[in-house]
Design an enzyme around this catalytic site. Sequence first.
Site, PDB file in Angstrom:
ATOM      1  CB  CYS A 260      -0.933   0.024   1.219  1.00 19.14           C
ATOM      2  SG  CYS A 260      -2.212  -1.227   1.379  1.00 19.14           S
TER       3      CYS A 260
HETATM    4  N1  NAD Z   1      -2.534  -6.008   2.039  1.00 15.85           N
HETATM    5  C1  NAD Z   1      -2.873  -4.772   2.732  1.00 15.85           C
HETATM    6  O1  NAD Z   1      -2.682  -4.317   3.964  1.00 15.85           O
HETATM    7  C2  NAD Z   1      -4.041  -3.990   1.931  1.00 15.85           C
HETATM    8  C3  NAD Z   1      -4.470  -3.015   2.933  1.00 15.85           C
HETATM    9  C4  NAD Z   1      -5.493  -2.223   2.288  1.00 15.85           C
HETATM   10  C5  NAD Z   1      -5.872  -2.420   0.805  1.00 15.85           C
HETATM   11  N2  NAD Z   1      -5.223  -3.244   0.121  1.00 15.85           N
HETATM   12  C6  NAD Z   1      -5.455  -3.504  -1.352  1.00 15.85           C
HETATM   13  O2  NAD Z   1      -6.269  -4.620  -1.391  1.00 15.85           O
HETATM   14  C7  NAD Z   1      -6.050  -5.015  -3.123  1.00 15.85           C
HETATM   15  C8  NAD Z   1      -5.745  -6.423  -2.876  1.00 15.85           C
HETATM   16  O3  NAD Z   1      -4.514  -6.659  -1.872  1.00 15.85           O
HETATM   17  P1  NAD Z   1      -3.951  -7.990  -1.131  1.00 15.85           P
HETATM   18  O4  NAD Z   1      -2.933  -7.669  -0.290  1.00 15.85           O
HETATM   19  O5  NAD Z   1      -5.175  -8.644  -0.473  1.00 15.85           O
HETATM   20  O6  NAD Z   1      -3.320  -9.028  -2.259  1.00 15.85           O
HETATM   21  P2  NAD Z   1      -2.879 -10.440  -2.166  1.00 15.85           P
HETATM   22  O7  NAD Z   1      -1.915 -10.702  -3.085  1.00 15.85           O
HETATM   23  O8  NAD Z   1      -2.734 -10.766  -0.732  1.00 15.85           O
HETATM   24  O9  NAD Z   1      -4.024 -11.234  -2.552  1.00 15.85           O
HETATM   25  C9  NAD Z   1      -4.809 -11.097  -3.745  1.00 15.85           C
HETATM   26  C10 NAD Z   1      -5.198 -12.592  -4.146  1.00 15.85           C
HETATM   27  O10 NAD Z   1      -5.830 -12.424  -5.544  1.00 15.85           O
HETATM   28  C11 NAD Z   1      -5.426 -13.335  -6.248  1.00 15.85           C
HETATM   29  N3  NAD Z   1      -5.768 -13.151  -7.663  1.00 15.85           N
HETATM   30  C12 NAD Z   1      -5.102 -12.215  -8.478  1.00 15.85           C
HETATM   31  N4  NAD Z   1      -5.712 -12.279  -9.560  1.00 15.85           N
HETATM   32  C13 NAD Z   1      -6.766 -12.813  -9.531  1.00 15.85           C
HETATM   33  C14 NAD Z   1      -7.947 -12.947 -10.289  1.00 15.85           C
HETATM   34  N5  NAD Z   1      -7.831 -12.432 -11.443  1.00 15.85           N
HETATM   35  N6  NAD Z   1      -9.010 -13.804  -9.817  1.00 15.85           N
HETATM   36  C15 NAD Z   1      -8.971 -14.430  -8.624  1.00 15.85           C
HETATM   37  N7  NAD Z   1      -7.940 -14.209  -7.791  1.00 15.85           N
HETATM   38  C16 NAD Z   1      -6.801 -13.589  -8.243  1.00 15.85           C
HETATM   39  C17 NAD Z   1      -4.020 -13.890  -5.944  1.00 15.85           C
HETATM   40  O11 NAD Z   1      -3.717 -14.998  -6.311  1.00 15.85           O
HETATM   41  C18 NAD Z   1      -4.209 -13.873  -4.417  1.00 15.85           C
HETATM   42  O12 NAD Z   1      -4.273 -14.738  -3.675  1.00 15.85           O
HETATM   43  C19 NAD Z   1      -4.921  -4.280  -3.452  1.00 15.85           C
HETATM   44  O13 NAD Z   1      -5.492  -3.237  -4.397  1.00 15.85           O
HETATM   45  C20 NAD Z   1      -4.249  -3.538  -2.312  1.00 15.85           C
HETATM   46  O14 NAD Z   1      -3.944  -2.288  -2.655  1.00 15.85           O
HETATM   47  C21 NAD Z   1      -4.364  -4.164   0.591  1.00 15.85           C
END
Ligand code: NAD
Length: 411
Positions: A260
């Site tokens: 982030c």
């Molecule tokens: N990690 C954090 O602390 C956090 C906090 C707030 C917001 N976010 C936002 O949330 C969103 C997700 O981040 P995250 O940290 O959960 O990511 P992550 O990488 O932990 O998880 C994402 C998951 O999505 C899956 N994926 C990817 N493409 C896909 C598709 N087309 N169909 C189905 N599954 C798919 C991946 O295999 C993975 O398991 C991002 O936009 C991020 O900026 C993250």
Amino acid sequence: MTEKVQVAIIGQGYVGLTITQGALLAGYQVIGIDKSDAVIEGLKSGKSHIEGIPDSVIAQSITSGALQVSNSYKEVAKADVIVIAIPTPLDSKGSPDLSLLVSAAKGLGEVLKTPKLIINESTSYPGTLRELIKPLIDGGSNQAHLYAISPERVDPGNKSYGVKNTPRIVGALSNSALDAAVKFYESFCEKVIPVSSAEVAESAKLFENTFRFINIGLVNEFAEIMSAMGIPADEVLAAAATKPYGFMPFHPNVGVGGHCIPVDPIYLQERAKEFGLTSKYIALSEEINHRMPKYVIERLILEYGPITGKKILVVGVSYKANISDTRESPAEPFIDNLRSQGAEVFWHDPLVSSWRGESSSPVSGEYDLAVVLVSHSNLSMNGWNGGPIFTTNFNTDFPNWKPLISVQQKS
Ligand SMILES: NC(=O)c1ccc[n+]([C@@H]2O[C@H](COP(=O)([O-])OP(=O)(O)OC[C@H]3O[C@@H](n4cnc5c(N)ncnc54)[C@H](O)[C@@H]3O)[C@@H](O)[C@H]2O)c1
């Protein structure tokens, strides 16, 4: 008997699995979708791959049937509510990469043949829901879906704030979508704040993380200045933090990491450029935060002497304490820079077993020096028998570790 509301959560990572847990505890029937077979197989066997989400929640929900997991979008068709939690990283040139979000939206368009409530939780620039996600889904499914956005604020490893007690912002593309999304989140979040548009919600998320990014840049620069003046920055910041209002402490370190803080401001910057503007604050903070690994190595050489040919153990390669996430970790440029200067570098992290094709090395007596970047609470330096231990951490419980960012307290 009324049917349980079914919620499909696309992406079962840090954000998606956190929402899965929240929705399960609120009594929803959850369909977890992820394109990674390893993630799906892990969940099916009752294992959580995210810190803070216990195996027991996943195992019990799989056994009871409350949680179904799949890598097929076809399963989403039966859901009433769809939550998108897909990564929105930067590409190799450092620009926003929405390709995963685009493929998820197209995938949903193909399978959704009745109207749904679709909520995006992925972070992106203002306009993403209206101009990118909606047209892609509508183009395939040709249904009158309700669209809302609720940016996730999960802070992995935070024991005080979770899904339930972190206030949640909701914006939408219509009043009926806003009402439906607010009702959904109110079923498992204590405080839900509706805002007037999707763009307000999207921008609020970017501003929250830009605020952190810029303040980290400011404190990193301030620590450099204090160090040059021979004033202990840690003591100065602790003193400033005694002001009970109008001040929020940030801590300098070897850089910024995670999915982030280093990423979201760039989404805002790129979008601003489309309007003929650039944020000087973001550009400057990026420059300062990116030069921290180099600065820390300069300090290391000043304190230790030449590092060419030295065997160095870098300790803690995740982007922050007590989590295993290595995305955008500043340990990467730090290690690369040490190696480019001829040092022989190994790393140790009690929470990360392998990273960049290398394995965590044990703490032992074979090294000339260690640099602790991240000090997990389960870190043990037992077995260390090498030279000095340096650290970029500010508040360390180990008086023998030599600070690299603040100068030593004058005795
Ligand atoms: N990690 C954090 O602390 C956090 C906090 C707030 C917001 N976010 C936002 O949330 C969103 C997700 O981040 P995250 O940290 O959960 O990511 P992550 O990488 O932990 O998880 C994402 C998951 O999505 C899956 N994926 C990817 N493409 C896909 C598709 N087309 N169909 C189905 N599954 C798919 C991946 O295999 C993975 O398991 C991002 O936009 C991020 O900026 C993250």
